[in-house]
Design a protein around this motif. Structure first.
Motif, PDB file in Angstrom:
ATOM      1  N   PHE A  56      -6.593   1.714 -14.417  1.00  0.00           N
ATOM      2  CA  PHE A  56      -6.141   1.308 -15.744  1.00  0.00           C
ATOM      3  C   PHE A  56      -6.560  -0.136 -15.991  1.00  0.00           C
ATOM      4  N   GLU A  57      -6.809  -0.453 -17.248  1.00  0.00           N
ATOM      5  CA  GLU A  57      -7.072  -1.831 -17.661  1.00  0.00           C
ATOM      6  C   GLU A  57      -5.879  -2.296 -18.494  1.00  0.00           C
ATOM      7  N   ILE A  58      -5.244  -3.377 -18.043  1.00  0.00           N
ATOM      8  CA  ILE A  58      -4.080  -3.937 -18.729  1.00  0.00           C
ATOM      9  C   ILE A  58      -4.572  -5.113 -19.565  1.00  0.00           C
ATOM     10  N   THR A  59      -4.623  -4.923 -20.876  1.00  0.00           N
ATOM     11  CA  THR A  59      -5.138  -5.952 -21.782  1.00  0.00           C
ATOM     12  C   THR A  59      -4.006  -6.492 -22.654  1.00  0.00           C
ATOM     13  N   ASP A  60      -4.365  -7.376 -23.568  1.00  0.00           N
ATOM     14  CA  ASP A  60      -3.391  -8.002 -24.473  1.00  0.00           C
ATOM     15  C   ASP A  60      -2.558  -6.962 -25.217  1.00  0.00           C
ATOM     16  N   ALA A  92      -5.102  -6.685  -9.949  1.00  0.00           N
ATOM     17  CA  ALA A  92      -6.027  -7.801  -9.737  1.00  0.00           C
ATOM     18  C   ALA A  92      -6.519  -8.280 -11.096  1.00  0.00           C
ATOM     19  N   GLY A  93      -6.375  -9.557 -11.346  1.00  0.00           N
ATOM     20  CA  GLY A  93      -6.833 -10.118 -12.617  1.00  0.00           C
ATOM     21  C   GLY A  93      -6.085 -11.384 -12.949  1.00  0.00           C
ATOM     22  N   GLU A  94      -5.920 -11.638 -14.244  1.00  0.00           N
ATOM     23  CA  GLU A  94      -5.214 -12.837 -14.664  1.00  0.00           C
ATOM     24  C   GLU A  94      -4.489 -12.580 -15.982  1.00  0.00           C
ATOM     25  N   VAL A  95      -3.418 -13.348 -16.162  1.00  0.00           N
ATOM     26  CA  VAL A  95      -2.619 -13.260 -17.382  1.00  0.00           C
ATOM     27  C   VAL A  95      -2.423 -14.662 -17.938  1.00  0.00           C
ATOM     28  N   GLU A  96      -2.263 -14.744 -19.258  1.00  0.00           N
ATOM     29  CA  GLU A  96      -2.027 -16.039 -19.891  1.00  0.00           C
ATOM     30  C   GLU A  96      -0.526 -16.223 -20.078  1.00  0.00           C
ATOM     31  N   ILE A  97      -0.024 -17.336 -19.549  1.00  0.00           N
ATOM     32  CA  ILE A  97       1.398 -17.646 -19.662  1.00  0.00           C
ATOM     33  C   ILE A  97       1.564 -19.097 -20.102  1.00  0.00           C
ATOM     34  N   THR A  98       2.782 -19.460 -20.469  1.00  0.00           N
ATOM     35  CA  THR A  98       3.073 -20.801 -20.974  1.00  0.00           C
ATOM     36  C   THR A  98       3.656 -21.673 -19.865  1.00  0.00           C
ATOM     37  N   CYS A  99       3.120 -22.862 -19.728  1.00  0.00           N
ATOM     38  CA  CYS A  99       3.586 -23.829 -18.727  1.00  0.00           C
ATOM     39  C   CYS A  99       4.984 -24.314 -19.116  1.00  0.00           C
ATOM     40  N   ILE A 121      -3.284 -12.900 -10.953  1.00  0.00           N
ATOM     41  CA  ILE A 121      -2.354 -11.871 -10.490  1.00  0.00           C
ATOM     42  C   ILE A 121      -3.072 -11.037  -9.428  1.00  0.00           C
ATOM     43  N   ASN A 122      -2.558 -11.042  -8.223  1.00  0.00           N
ATOM     44  CA  ASN A 122      -3.056 -10.202  -7.135  1.00  0.00           C
ATOM     45  C   ASN A 122      -1.834  -9.723  -6.368  1.00  0.00           C
ATOM     46  N   VAL A 123      -1.407  -8.506  -6.649  1.00  0.00           N
ATOM     47  CA  VAL A 123      -0.162  -8.023  -6.070  1.00  0.00           C
ATOM     48  C   VAL A 123      -0.264  -6.519  -5.805  1.00  0.00           C
ATOM     49  N   THR A 124       0.470  -6.069  -4.815  1.00  0.00           N
ATOM     50  CA  THR A 124       0.577  -4.639  -4.535  1.00  0.00           C
ATOM     51  C   THR A 124       2.053  -4.255  -4.548  1.00  0.00           C
ATOM     52  N   GLU A 125       2.323  -3.089  -5.060  1.00  0.00           N
ATOM     53  CA  GLU A 125       3.691  -2.564  -5.131  1.00  0.00           C
ATOM     54  C   GLU A 125       3.650  -1.078  -4.784  1.00  0.00           C
ATOM     55  N   GLN A 126       4.810  -0.544  -4.401  1.00  0.00           N
ATOM     56  CA  GLN A 126       4.896   0.877  -4.090  1.00  0.00           C
ATOM     57  C   GLN A 126       6.086   1.490  -4.806  1.00  0.00           C
ATOM     58  N   LEU A 127       5.868   2.689  -5.334  1.00  0.00           N
ATOM     59  CA  LEU A 127       6.915   3.447  -6.005  1.00  0.00           C
ATOM     60  C   LEU A 127       6.971   4.829  -5.373  1.00  0.00           C
ATOM     61  N   ILE A 128       8.169   5.256  -5.006  1.00  0.00           N
ATOM     62  CA  ILE A 128       8.367   6.585  -4.430  1.00  0.00           C
ATOM     63  C   ILE A 128       9.062   7.443  -5.482  1.00  0.00           C
ATOM     64  N   VAL A 129       8.471   8.582  -5.758  1.00  0.00           N
ATOM     65  CA  VAL A 129       9.001   9.498  -6.760  1.00  0.00           C
ATOM     66  C   VAL A 129       9.411  10.786  -6.056  1.00  0.00           C
ATOM     67  N   LYS A 130      10.675  11.119  -6.183  1.00  0.00           N
ATOM     68  CA  LYS A 130      11.188  12.369  -5.624  1.00  0.00           C
ATOM     69  C   LYS A 130      11.441  13.338  -6.763  1.00  0.00           C
ATOM     70  N   PHE A 131      11.540  14.612  -6.432  1.00  0.00           N
ATOM     71  CA  PHE A 131      11.842  15.632  -7.437  1.00  0.00           C
ATOM     72  C   PHE A 131      13.234  16.170  -7.179  1.00  0.00           C
ATOM     73  N   GLY A 132      14.019  16.299  -8.261  1.00  0.00           N
ATOM     74  CA  GLY A 132      15.396  16.773  -8.142  1.00  0.00           C
ATOM     75  C   GLY A 132      15.832  17.483  -9.404  1.00  0.00           C
ATOM     76  N   SER A 133      17.138  17.618  -9.538  1.00  0.00           N
ATOM     77  CA  SER A 133      17.674  18.367 -10.676  1.00  0.00           C
ATOM     78  C   SER A 133      17.711  17.547 -11.965  1.00  0.00           C
ATOM     79  N   GLU A 134      17.801  16.218 -11.856  1.00  0.00           N
ATOM     80  CA  GLU A 134      17.843  15.372 -13.048  1.00  0.00           C
ATOM     81  C   GLU A 134      17.169  14.042 -12.784  1.00  0.00           C
ATOM     82  N   HIS A 135      16.809  13.343 -13.870  1.00  0.00           N
ATOM     83  CA  HIS A 135      16.112  12.060 -13.787  1.00  0.00           C
ATOM     84  C   HIS A 135      17.112  10.952 -13.460  1.00  0.00           C
ATOM     85  N   THR A 136      16.925  10.270 -12.327  1.00  0.00           N
ATOM     86  CA  THR A 136      17.764   9.139 -11.935  1.00  0.00           C
ATOM     87  C   THR A 136      16.913   8.117 -11.188  1.00  0.00           C
ATOM     88  N   GLU A 137      17.472   6.908 -11.055  1.00  0.00           N
ATOM     89  CA  GLU A 137      16.831   5.884 -10.239  1.00  0.00           C
ATOM     90  C   GLU A 137      17.733   5.607  -9.046  1.00  0.00           C
TER      91      GLU A 137
END
Length: 174
Positions: free
Chosen positions: A23-27, A63-70, A81-97
Motif C-alpha cells: 500500500f502507498e500511504i499518501t496525503d 518505510a517513508g516519511e511524514v510531514e509534521i509540525t515542530c 518513519i521506519n517501523v514494524t508492527e504485528q496484528l493477530i486476527v482470530k476468528f470467533g462468534s463476534e467482533h471484539t478486541e
C-alpha cells in the motif's frame, strides 16, 4: 469513505499460506481522519499475511516519511518513519478486541479494514516531543527567527523580581 476501502483485505478467498500486500500511504489517506497530526506523507507499507485455519498473523512494515509540525518553532518538516508492527486476527462468534495487537473477527465477516490500524501505527511511531533534528554541524533545524524570540523571552523570565528575594529571606527565617 470509499477511498479507505483500498486498505481492506478480503481474506475469505485466500489459501492457508503466506500472502503479501503493498500500500502507498499518501496525503489523501490522512484527510479521512479528523485529528491527524500528519499533513503530508509518502509512506510505503508492506503487509505480510500468514493465514492459518482459525487465525491470521499480519506483519506491517512501514518505510517513508511524514510531514509534521515542530513543537518548538511550529514549522513543518519531514520526519522519517521506519517501523514494524504485528496484528493477530482470530476468528470467533463476534467482533471484539482482546488487546492492542489481538482482534477477533466474527465468522460471518469476509474482509479486514486496515485503515484504522495504519493510522494508529504511524502516529504511534511519532515521538512524544516533535522537534526538528539538528543539522550535520549540531545546530538546531528550527526556524532561527523563532529561536531568537524564544531565547529573548527566556532571558527576560530569568530576571528575578526583588520582592521574591525578600520573601525568600522571610521563609528562611522561619
Amino acid at each position: 469513505m470509499s477511498y479507505l476501502k483500498n486498505f481492506s483485505i478480503e481474506y475469505v478467498g485466500l489459501s492457508l499460506d503466506n500472502h503479501s500486500f503493498e500500500f502507498e500511504i499518501t496525503d489523501k489517506f490522512f484527510t479521512f481522519f479528523e485529528y491527524s497530526q500528519i499533513h503530508c506523507s509518502n509512506v510505503h507499507l508492506t503487509v505480510e499475511l500468514q493465514k492459518q485455519e482459525r487465525m491470521m498473523i499480519l506483519d506491517f512494515t512501514f518505510a517513508g516519511e511524514v510531514e509534521i509540525t515542530c513543537d518548538r518553532c511550529s514549522d513543518e518538516f519531514m520526519f522519517p518513519i521506519n517501523v514494524t508492527e504485528q496484528l493477530i486476527v482470530k476468528f470467533g462468534s463476534e467482533h471484539t478486541e482482546e488487546s492492542d495487537d489481538v482482534v477477533v473477527l466474527a465468522d460471518t465477516e469476509y474482509q479486514l479494514d486496515l485503515s484504522e490500524y495504519i493510522y494508529e501505527y504511524i502516529h504511534l511511531a511519532l515521538p512524544i516531543k516533535v522537534i526538528h533534528p539538528d543539522d550535520e554541524n549540531g545546530n538546531s533545524g528550527c526556524n532561527p527567527e523563532v529561536l531568537r524570540i524564544l531565547n529573548s523571552v527566556s532571558v527576560a523570565q530569568e530576571e528575578v523580581d526583588p520582592r521574591w528575594e525578600a520573601l525568600k529571606k522571610l521563609k528562611g527565617d522561619l
